[in-house]
Structure formats: structure tokens, C-alpha cells
Design an enzyme around this catalytic site. Sequence first.
Site, PDB file in Angstrom:
ATOM      1  N   HIS A 252       0.438 -12.335   0.535  1.00 26.70           N
ATOM      2  CA  HIS A 252      -0.945 -12.631   0.920  1.00 26.70           C
ATOM      3  C   HIS A 252      -1.692 -13.149  -0.310  1.00 26.70           C
ATOM      4  O   HIS A 252      -2.017 -12.391  -1.208  1.00 26.70           O
ATOM      5  CB  HIS A 252      -1.557 -11.320   1.462  1.00 26.70           C
ATOM      6  CG  HIS A 252      -3.000 -11.417   1.819  1.00 26.70           C
ATOM      7  ND1 HIS A 252      -3.772 -10.294   2.069  1.00 26.70           N
ATOM      8  CD2 HIS A 252      -3.835 -12.477   1.988  1.00 26.70           C
ATOM      9  CE1 HIS A 252      -5.005 -10.674   2.360  1.00 26.70           C
ATOM     10  NE2 HIS A 252      -5.076 -11.987   2.307  1.00 26.70           N
TER      11      HIS A 252
ATOM     12  N   SER B  24       1.632  -2.215   2.509  1.00 28.83           N
ATOM     13  CA  SER B  24       1.036  -3.037   1.456  1.00 28.83           C
ATOM     14  C   SER B  24       1.301  -2.394   0.098  1.00 28.83           C
ATOM     15  O   SER B  24       0.800  -1.315  -0.203  1.00 28.83           O
ATOM     16  CB  SER B  24      -0.470  -3.168   1.686  1.00 28.83           C
ATOM     17  OG  SER B  24      -1.037  -3.837   0.586  1.00 28.83           O
TER      18      SER B  24
ATOM     19  N   ASP C 170      -5.109  -6.635   8.588  1.00 28.96           N
ATOM     20  CA  ASP C 170      -4.997  -6.147   7.208  1.00 28.96           C
ATOM     21  C   ASP C 170      -6.322  -5.553   6.755  1.00 28.96           C
ATOM     22  O   ASP C 170      -7.326  -6.253   6.645  1.00 28.96           O
ATOM     23  CB  ASP C 170      -4.602  -7.336   6.314  1.00 28.96           C
ATOM     24  CG  ASP C 170      -4.379  -6.923   4.864  1.00 28.96           C
ATOM     25  OD1 ASP C 170      -4.393  -5.716   4.563  1.00 28.96           O
ATOM     26  OD2 ASP C 170      -4.182  -7.838   4.039  1.00 28.96           O
TER      27      ASP C 170
ATOM     28  N   MET D 259      -4.066 -11.362  -6.092  1.00 30.97           N
ATOM     29  CA  MET D 259      -5.513 -11.583  -6.277  1.00 30.97           C
ATOM     30  C   MET D 259      -5.770 -12.226  -7.633  1.00 30.97           C
ATOM     31  O   MET D 259      -5.123 -11.859  -8.619  1.00 30.97           O
ATOM     32  CB  MET D 259      -6.250 -10.243  -6.234  1.00 30.97           C
ATOM     33  CG  MET D 259      -6.002  -9.452  -4.968  1.00 30.97           C
ATOM     34  SD  MET D 259      -6.896  -7.893  -5.050  1.00 30.97           S
ATOM     35  CE  MET D 259      -6.343  -7.104  -3.541  1.00 30.97           C
TER      36      MET D 259
ATOM     37  N   HIS E  77       4.256  -6.189   2.533  1.00 30.87           N
ATOM     38  CA  HIS E  77       3.066  -7.001   2.310  1.00 30.87           C
ATOM     39  C   HIS E  77       2.687  -6.943   0.828  1.00 30.87           C
ATOM     40  O   HIS E  77       2.564  -5.869   0.248  1.00 30.87           O
ATOM     41  CB  HIS E  77       1.929  -6.455   3.178  1.00 30.87           C
ATOM     42  CG  HIS E  77       0.674  -7.248   3.145  1.00 30.87           C
ATOM     43  ND1 HIS E  77       0.478  -8.372   3.932  1.00 30.87           N
ATOM     44  CD2 HIS E  77      -0.468  -7.102   2.422  1.00 30.87           C
ATOM     45  CE1 HIS E  77      -0.733  -8.858   3.694  1.00 30.87           C
ATOM     46  NE2 HIS E  77      -1.323  -8.115   2.779  1.00 30.87           N
TER      47      HIS E  77
ATOM     48  N   ASP F  79      -0.018  -8.266  -2.038  1.00 30.49           N
ATOM     49  CA  ASP F  79      -1.348  -8.840  -2.239  1.00 30.49           C
ATOM     50  C   ASP F  79      -1.482  -9.459  -3.615  1.00 30.49           C
ATOM     51  O   ASP F  79      -1.380  -8.768  -4.631  1.00 30.49           O
ATOM     52  CB  ASP F  79      -2.402  -7.741  -2.093  1.00 30.49           C
ATOM     53  CG  ASP F  79      -2.527  -7.264  -0.662  1.00 30.49           C
ATOM     54  OD1 ASP F  79      -2.778  -8.117   0.213  1.00 30.49           O
ATOM     55  OD2 ASP F  79      -2.368  -6.058  -0.421  1.00 30.49           O
TER      56      ASP F  79
ATOM     57  N   MET G 240      -4.674 -14.168  -2.145  1.00 28.64           N
ATOM     58  CA  MET G 240      -6.138 -14.133  -2.210  1.00 28.64           C
ATOM     59  C   MET G 240      -6.530 -14.854  -3.494  1.00 28.64           C
ATOM     60  O   MET G 240      -7.042 -14.255  -4.450  1.00 28.64           O
ATOM     61  CB  MET G 240      -6.621 -12.677  -2.207  1.00 28.64           C
ATOM     62  CG  MET G 240      -6.580 -12.060  -0.823  1.00 28.64           C
ATOM     63  SD  MET G 240      -6.683 -10.268  -0.883  1.00 28.64           S
ATOM     64  CE  MET G 240      -4.973  -9.872  -1.145  1.00 28.64           C
TER      65      MET G 240
ATOM     66  N   SER H  41      -3.123   2.197   1.909  1.00 28.03           N
ATOM     67  CA  SER H  41      -3.442   3.568   1.516  1.00 28.03           C
ATOM     68  C   SER H  41      -3.040   4.605   2.566  1.00 28.03           C
ATOM     69  O   SER H  41      -2.892   5.777   2.233  1.00 28.03           O
ATOM     70  CB  SER H  41      -4.929   3.696   1.181  1.00 28.03           C
ATOM     71  OG  SER H  41      -5.712   3.149   2.210  1.00 28.03           O
TER      72      SER H  41
ATOM     73  N   MET I  65      -8.314 -10.568   8.571  1.00 18.70           N
ATOM     74  CA  MET I  65      -8.748  -9.520   7.649  1.00 18.70           C
ATOM     75  C   MET I  65      -9.683  -8.588   8.416  1.00 18.70           C
ATOM     76  O   MET I  65     -10.622  -9.047   9.064  1.00 18.70           O
ATOM     77  CB  MET I  65      -9.493 -10.115   6.450  1.00 18.70           C
ATOM     78  CG  MET I  65      -8.622 -10.842   5.431  1.00 18.70           C
ATOM     79  SD  MET I  65      -7.215  -9.911   4.796  1.00 18.70           S
ATOM     80  CE  MET I  65      -8.006  -8.464   4.066  1.00 18.70           C
TER      81      MET I  65
HETATM   82  C1  DX5 Z   1      -7.043  -5.986   0.755  1.00 20.15           C
HETATM   83  C2  DX5 Z   1      -5.577  -6.284   0.887  1.00 20.15           C
HETATM   84  C3  DX5 Z   1      -4.855  -5.295   1.743  1.00 20.15           C
HETATM   85  C4  DX5 Z   1      -4.887  -3.886   1.235  1.00 20.15           C
HETATM   86  C5  DX5 Z   1      -4.958  -3.002   2.436  1.00 20.15           C
HETATM   87  O1  DX5 Z   1      -7.694  -7.069   0.219  1.00 20.15           O
HETATM   88  O2  DX5 Z   1      -5.392  -7.555   1.484  1.00 20.15           O
HETATM   89  O3  DX5 Z   1      -3.536  -5.713   2.020  1.00 20.15           O
HETATM   90  O4  DX5 Z   1      -3.776  -3.536   0.457  1.00 20.15           O
HETATM   91  O5  DX5 Z   1      -5.150  -1.697   2.034  1.00 20.15           O
HETATM   92  P1  DX5 Z   1      -5.585  -0.539   3.021  1.00 20.15           P
HETATM   93  O6  DX5 Z   1      -4.533  -0.430   4.079  1.00 20.15           O
HETATM   94  O7  DX5 Z   1      -5.663   0.636   2.139  1.00 20.15           O
HETATM   95  O8  DX5 Z   1      -6.918  -0.944   3.605  1.00 20.15           O
HETATM   96 ZN    ZN Z   2      -3.344  -8.071   2.167  1.00 18.03          ZN
END
Ligand code: DX5
Ligand code: ZN
Length: 221
Positions: free
Chosen positions: A65, A7, A174, A36, A32, A34, A67, A197, A136
Site C-alpha cells: 500500500h 498489516s 483498511d 509512507m 499488507h 504500508d 502512501m 493493531s 480507506m
Molecule cells: C493506515 C494503514 C493501515 C494500518 C491499519 O494508514 O494504511 O494499513 O496499518 O492499522 P489498524 O488496523 O490498526 O487500523
Molecule cells: Zn494500509
Amino acid sequence: MIELAPSILAADFSRLGEEVKMVERSGINLLHIDVMDGMFVPSISLGMPVILAMREQCNLLFDVHLMIEEPSRYIREFAKAGADIIGVHVEACRHLERTIMDIKECGKKACIVLNPATPLNALDYVLHEADAILLMTVNPGFGGQRFLPAMMEKIRHLKGILREKGLNIPIEVDGGIRLENVREVIEAGASRIVAGSSVFGVHTEQNIIEYMKIFQELEEG
Ligand code: DX5
Ligand code: ZN
């Protein structure tokens, strides 16, 4: 096949080009991403221009993804920016089935995403149209959160439903995935593993190698 989807949210944004190239060099196929909007989730991350910039740096498959509230407004634009898989939350779509069709009309793969508290029966009448299901395993919005233990049973349950229906689509997970819990998550039925992370940092390449070792062990065993 078990796949790792690093990610990019956890990467060093001042060196995005190098980060995506490093992922690609490590033999990974998926990235991946994200997105937002500060509405569907509290945080704001990145949008089309950044995806386009990464698209020019690598040939990874982009798992985008979304969001964001009512993602139907932007499907075409994310497709144009370089998304290969577009994930939309059932909680954010007023007309989920239509949104899935829009993604497919753009020639992209549709992934349906469920928040931790959303029951699996939200998939009942759309499951056959999904190219992947993303569960999730934390509440969306931030990286680095703790895996919600109740999600293990949800993964198992979804795996059972897919098996029963003879559907061979990946279960993506995820949030909160680490080297310490990834085996259990895969044994529960997940095969597309998003990790932020626990991948990016000072030892990114080594972390990817460690994940791949576990995947190989599980696939061979
Ligand atoms: C959270 C994101 C994830 C995030 C995961 O809302 O959708 O993709 O980057 O991060 P880790 O692996 O650190 O939980
Ligand atoms: Zn994600």
C-alpha cells in the site's frame, strides 16, 4: 472468498522475520505492507530494502500500500523488491491510468486506493482496469485509529456499483477494523480485510484464529 491481510505496520519491527513467518504459519496468504513517505501522509514507515528482507523470509503475497506522492516514480522498484499487489492512491497520482498500466506491465496486480473523503466517482473511468479497490476506512498515516462510520455506506455503495457492472473484484478495507466490526464490514461488501493493531500483539496467532472463525461463519451462513 474472504481474506485477511495482516498489516505489518503493527508488528514488532525488531522481529520482522519471525512475525512474517508466524503469519504464514497461521494459514494466511496475504501480508499488507504500508509504505509512507512523510509527504502524502505525515508519517514515514519503510521502503524497498525492508520489503526485500521480508520477501526472503516468506512466500506470502505482498499487498504493498503506497502512501507516497506520485508513486509512478517507484513502481518498478517495489515490483522488484517483491510486491505482488501494488496499491496506489487516486489522490497521489497525476496520471492514474498510466500508473495502473505501469503496475500491470511489471506483471503485478493493481489496486486503486481511495481516501475516506474521496468520492467513488473518482473510479468511473478506471474501474475496469483495477484488480482490487481499497477503501480507506480511516485517514491514512497511522495504525490504531478508529473506523469512520460513514465508510460503511461507501462500502455498500461500491459493492452495488461493482455488481451493476458485473465486475468481480475484491473490495479491500483498511483502518480501524477489529473483531467487533468486521462482520458488518463484510456484510456491507468487503472481502479483503486489512487489520493491524487488532492482529499483532501478544496474541497474534489467537487473533488470526478469531478472524478466520468469523470469516468461516459468514461464508457458510
Ligand atoms: C493506515 C494503514 C493501515 C494500518 C491499519 O494508514 O494504511 O494499513 O496499518 O492499522 P489498524 O488496523 O490498526 O487500523
Ligand atoms: Zn494500509
